[in-house]
Structures are given as structure tokens and as C-alpha cells.
Design a protein around this motif. Structure first.
Motif, PDB file in Angstrom:
ATOM      1  N   LEU A  53       0.955  -1.186  -0.023  1.00 17.03           N
ATOM      2  CA  LEU A  53       0.003   0.058   0.131  1.00 17.03           C
ATOM      3  C   LEU A  53       1.005   1.172  -0.014  1.00 17.03           C
ATOM      4  CD1 LEU A  53      -2.873  -1.135   2.385  1.00 17.03           C
ATOM      5  CD2 LEU A  53      -3.130  -0.929  -0.163  1.00 17.03           C
ATOM      6  N   ASP A  56       2.210   1.612  -3.346  1.00 25.35           N
ATOM      7  CA  ASP A  56       1.040   2.112  -4.246  1.00 25.35           C
ATOM      8  C   ASP A  56       0.807   3.663  -3.878  1.00 25.35           C
ATOM      9  OD1 ASP A  56      -0.641   1.503  -6.260  1.00 25.35           O
ATOM     10  OD2 ASP A  56      -2.370   0.962  -4.874  1.00 25.35           O
ATOM     11  N   LEU A  57       0.877   4.213  -2.705  1.00 21.61           N
ATOM     12  CA  LEU A  57       0.845   5.490  -2.483  1.00 21.61           C
ATOM     13  C   LEU A  57       2.222   6.418  -3.002  1.00 21.61           C
ATOM     14  CD1 LEU A  57      -0.855   7.484  -0.903  1.00 21.61           C
ATOM     15  CD2 LEU A  57       0.716   6.988   1.013  1.00 21.61           C
ATOM     16  N   TYR A  60       1.208   6.869  -6.946  1.00 18.77           N
ATOM     17  CA  TYR A  60       0.142   7.681  -7.074  1.00 18.77           C
ATOM     18  C   TYR A  60       0.555   9.148  -6.708  1.00 18.77           C
ATOM     19  CZ  TYR A  60      -3.807   4.791  -7.874  1.00 18.77           C
ATOM     20  OH  TYR A  60      -4.815   4.039  -8.502  1.00 18.77           O
ATOM     21  N   TYR A  71      -4.880   9.279  -5.278  1.00 21.76           N
ATOM     22  CA  TYR A  71      -3.999   9.705  -4.284  1.00 21.76           C
ATOM     23  C   TYR A  71      -4.619   9.847  -2.936  1.00 21.76           C
ATOM     24  CZ  TYR A  71      -0.394  11.955  -1.620  1.00 21.76           C
ATOM     25  OH  TYR A  71       0.523  12.392  -0.769  1.00 21.76           O
ATOM     26  N   LEU A  74      -6.041   6.899  -1.560  1.00 17.89           N
ATOM     27  CA  LEU A  74      -5.235   5.998  -0.765  1.00 17.89           C
ATOM     28  C   LEU A  74      -4.673   6.752   0.510  1.00 17.89           C
ATOM     29  CD1 LEU A  74      -3.177   4.755  -3.897  1.00 17.89           C
ATOM     30  CD2 LEU A  74      -4.413   3.449  -2.148  1.00 17.89           C
ATOM     31  N   ASP A  77      -7.201   6.258   3.134  1.00 16.91           N
ATOM     32  CA  ASP A  77      -7.231   4.937   3.736  1.00 16.91           C
ATOM     33  C   ASP A  77      -6.003   4.531   4.511  1.00 16.91           C
ATOM     34  OD1 ASP A  77      -9.437   4.579   2.321  1.00 16.91           O
ATOM     35  OD2 ASP A  77      -8.714   3.234   0.699  1.00 16.91           O
TER      36      ASP A  77
END
Length: 185
Positions: A53, A56-57, A60, A71, A74, A77
Motif C-alpha cells: 500500500l 502504491d501511495l 500515485y 492519491y 489512498l 485509507d
């Protein structure tokens, strides 16, 4: 993390054994070891998911401003999962603050970052005492001999040096001979 009924029974027996020390039978020890292995695997899996994660952040964030909606979602989250915003996140949110969601997230992230810094400073200023972990009776190491701790070495006392030993006296240069002695005849 949620426990199943069998896992809760094992945990309850382990806690009861810790409160009322008595030798555990082999089946209980094996159940405790299996539960510990399952917890370790769950922690490793949570770490892998967190790393995914965060990567992924980062992707983005690198693609901003085109990836702003993804973004921001995410980041929300990640914050809900306990993520401490990094300076890059604050910079990205400052560039997006024209959006209402980004402005609200910027305020929240700035507050979280400030709390994080203050808590790290408090931990550095006053480190917590380390507690000693004790094994449950009847565990793996019950039959193993315990090594004796080595005594601490005695401090070596050295004599304090004299100033003349640390700073030797300076030798004065010999003055050159008078000019009449230098003439060779």
C-alpha cells in the motif's frame, strides 16, 4: 486481527498457565507454538500488505496532479490504518490544496505529523525502561540448562599523567655564534 474459537481457547489456556504457573502438557505447548507461528505469519502478511500500500501511495504521489483523486483516496485509507504522513505527502497536499478534500487532508496530516514528531522527541528525551521477558513454564527451554551470566569486568584504574608527561618541556634553540667566530682564517 480476529481470533477463532480454537485460537481463543489456546490463548485462554496459555494465560491461565501464566497466571497459575504449573507445567503444561505437551499438547498445550504445541498448541501455543502453533498459535505463535500463526500470529507471526499474520504479522508478516500485514507487513507485506502495508509495504504494498505504501508503494502504491508513492506511485500515485509521483504521478500527481493527474492521479489526485486516487492519491487522496489512498492517503485517507493509509491515515485510517495508522500511517504517519511523510514530508512528501505534506508537499503533495500543499500543491493540491485548491481541492477541498486535499485542504482538509493537509490540515489533518499537518496535525498528525506534528504529533508524531513530538512523540518521537519525547521518546528520545526519556527512553522507556526495558522490561524483561520471561518464558512460560513448560515451554521449549524448560529442559535446557540456563547459562550463567559472566561477571562484569573490573574497571581498569590508570594513574593520572603529570603535566610534564603530557606536555614535554620545550628546548630553547641554541643562539648562533657571534660573527667574529664565524670567520675562518
Amino acid at each position: 486481527m480476529a481470533f477463532g474459537a480454537d485460537e481463543l481457547r489456546v490463548l485462554r489456556r496459555a494465560l491461565a498457565g501464566a497466571l497459575c504457573p504449573a507445567p503444561l502438557d505437551d499438547e498445550d505447548v504445541q498448541d501455543c507454538l502453533r498459535l505463535a507461528d500463526a500470529l507471526d505469519e499474520a504479522a508478516r502478511e500485514a507487513g507485506r500488505l502495508r509495504a504494498f500500500l505504501l508503494a502504491d501511495l508513492d506511485r500515485y504521489r509521483a504521478a500527481l496532479p493527474g492521479s489526485a483523486p486516487g492519491y487522496l483516496e489512498l492517503l485517507q485509507d493509509a491515515l485510517a490504518a495508522g500511517y504517519d504522513p511523510r514530508p512528501e505527502d505534506l508537499a503533495a497536499l500543499r500543491s493540491l490544496r485548491a481541492r477541498p478534500v486535499a485542504a482538509a487532508l493537509l490540515a489533518r496530516c499537518a496535525e498528525l505529523a506534528e504529533r508524531s514528531v513530538l512523540s518521537r522527541l519525547a521518546r528520545v528525551a526519556a527512553p522507556a525502561p526495558r522490561t524483561r521477558l520471561l518464558a512460560l513454564p513448560g515451554g521449549r527451554a524448560a529442559d535446557e540448562p540456563k547459562p550463567r551470566p559472566k561477571p562484569a569486568p573490573k574497571p581498569v584504574e590508570r594513574p593520572v599523567p603529570k603535566p610534564s608527561e603530557v606536555f614535554p618541556p620545550r628546548r630553547r634553540p641554541v643562539p648562533p655564534p657571534p660573527p667574529e667566530e664565524r670567520v675562518a682564517g
